[in-house]
Design an enzyme around this catalytic site. Sequence first.
Site, PDB file in Angstrom:
ATOM      1  N   ASP A  90     -11.590   2.696   4.509  1.00 51.69           N
ATOM      2  CA  ASP A  90     -12.060   1.327   4.273  1.00 51.69           C
ATOM      3  C   ASP A  90     -13.584   1.222   4.283  1.00 51.69           C
ATOM      4  OD1 ASP A  90     -10.028  -0.618   3.826  1.00 51.69           O
ATOM      5  OD2 ASP A  90      -9.397  -0.494   5.923  1.00 51.69           O
ATOM      6  N   LYS A 135       0.839  -1.200   0.000  1.00 49.19           N
ATOM      7  CA  LYS A 135       0.000   0.000   0.000  1.00 49.19           C
ATOM      8  C   LYS A 135       0.876   1.253   0.000  1.00 49.19           C
ATOM      9  CE  LYS A 135      -3.790  -2.369   2.364  1.00 49.19           C
ATOM     10  NZ  LYS A 135      -4.423  -2.714   3.651  1.00 49.19           N
ATOM     11  N   GLN A 189      -5.038  -1.521   9.793  1.00 50.04           N
ATOM     12  CA  GLN A 189      -4.823  -2.832   9.173  1.00 50.04           C
ATOM     13  C   GLN A 189      -5.387  -3.931  10.077  1.00 50.04           C
ATOM     14  OE1 GLN A 189      -3.651  -3.322   6.064  1.00 50.04           O
ATOM     15  NE2 GLN A 189      -3.955  -5.521   6.300  1.00 50.04           N
TER      16      GLN A 189
HETATM   17  N1  GUN Z   1      -6.885  -6.871   6.072  1.00 45.20           N
HETATM   18  C1  GUN Z   1      -7.136  -7.615   4.970  1.00 45.20           C
HETATM   19  N2  GUN Z   1      -7.781  -6.870   4.047  1.00 45.20           N
HETATM   20  C2  GUN Z   1      -7.931  -5.635   4.579  1.00 45.20           C
HETATM   21  C3  GUN Z   1      -8.509  -4.427   4.097  1.00 45.20           C
HETATM   22  O1  GUN Z   1      -9.039  -4.320   2.985  1.00 45.20           O
HETATM   23  N3  GUN Z   1      -8.450  -3.383   4.945  1.00 45.20           N
HETATM   24  C4  GUN Z   1      -7.890  -3.471   6.153  1.00 45.20           C
HETATM   25  N4  GUN Z   1      -7.895  -2.396   6.902  1.00 45.20           N
HETATM   26  N5  GUN Z   1      -7.342  -4.559   6.642  1.00 45.20           N
HETATM   27  C5  GUN Z   1      -7.370  -5.644   5.836  1.00 45.20           C
END
Ligand code: GUN
Length: 283
Positions: free
Chosen positions: A116, A49, A93
């Site tokens: 998100d 990311k 995360q």
């Molecule tokens: N862990 C696995 N996929 C995601 C996601 O799309 N967002 C977040 N914040 N954590 C994750």
Amino acid sequence: MTIIMDGKKLAEKVTGNIKSEIKKYNIRPKLAVIMAGDNPSSKIYVQNKQKKALELGIDSVVLTFPQDVYEDNLLENIYILNEDVNINAILVQLPLPEHINTKRILEAIEPIKDVDGFTSYNFGLLALGYNPYCIPCTPKGILRLFDEYNIELEGKNVLVAGRSNIVGKPMMMLLQNRNATVTLAHSKTKNLKDISINSDIIISAVGKENLITEDMVKQNSIIIDVGINRDINGLKGDVDFKNVINKASYITPVPGGVGPMTIAMLMENTFELYKIQKNYQLL
Ligand code: GUN
């Protein structure tokens, strides 16, 4: 002929557009990531990311915390990020360490910075069929793939396997908002094959290798593989790709399918939050 849906290519198109917009307007959107603990997959995701953000001209900051972090410490940092006008997007995360109350942490994020779409405010708007500030990245990326390949969803029977808040549940809501007929299957579902064999579209987000096999899918169905299963042989999805491909009309590969789209949608959501917070002054 089966069409392999190229998520990598579409993601590059999306992020390429974001990059040129950011350059054109000479702006610096900023994403903050909170990462607690030492989940090895999470570390890889967060690195990817950050790398993509840098490439596009999006600033990013990653706040890392040890596995035994105090919940209140995470909360305090979220409050600071909420108040910081230079931060446009906040991502926590997941998964968080087990002793942490995930709901309490996610709910602390200001909805207008919730990149998100996991706060009950944004998730609730999505469930009601209204526009949230952000739609969860993975299901949003899957919808974008359907649109790119002109796949009509209205009236389709769609099986979504996996009921996580990150993928399955928001995917179900988005598909319903597009007038699909959705079955949301999970670990207690009986006879998955009875459902899958009658589905026009199967979206598997379980994390179990070879969950979806050739005998479970009908001819010309559309197969979306969200599975991420790592072992010594590399990365595999949930779908037995080499056999299921014989029956599918469209199928996503792993890697190179849904994964790159998730990151692209995170970048898009970050950029969109920036624009909302600046009252679209750019446009
Ligand atoms: N862990 C696995 N996929 C995601 C996601 O799309 N967002 C977040 N914040 N954590 C994750």
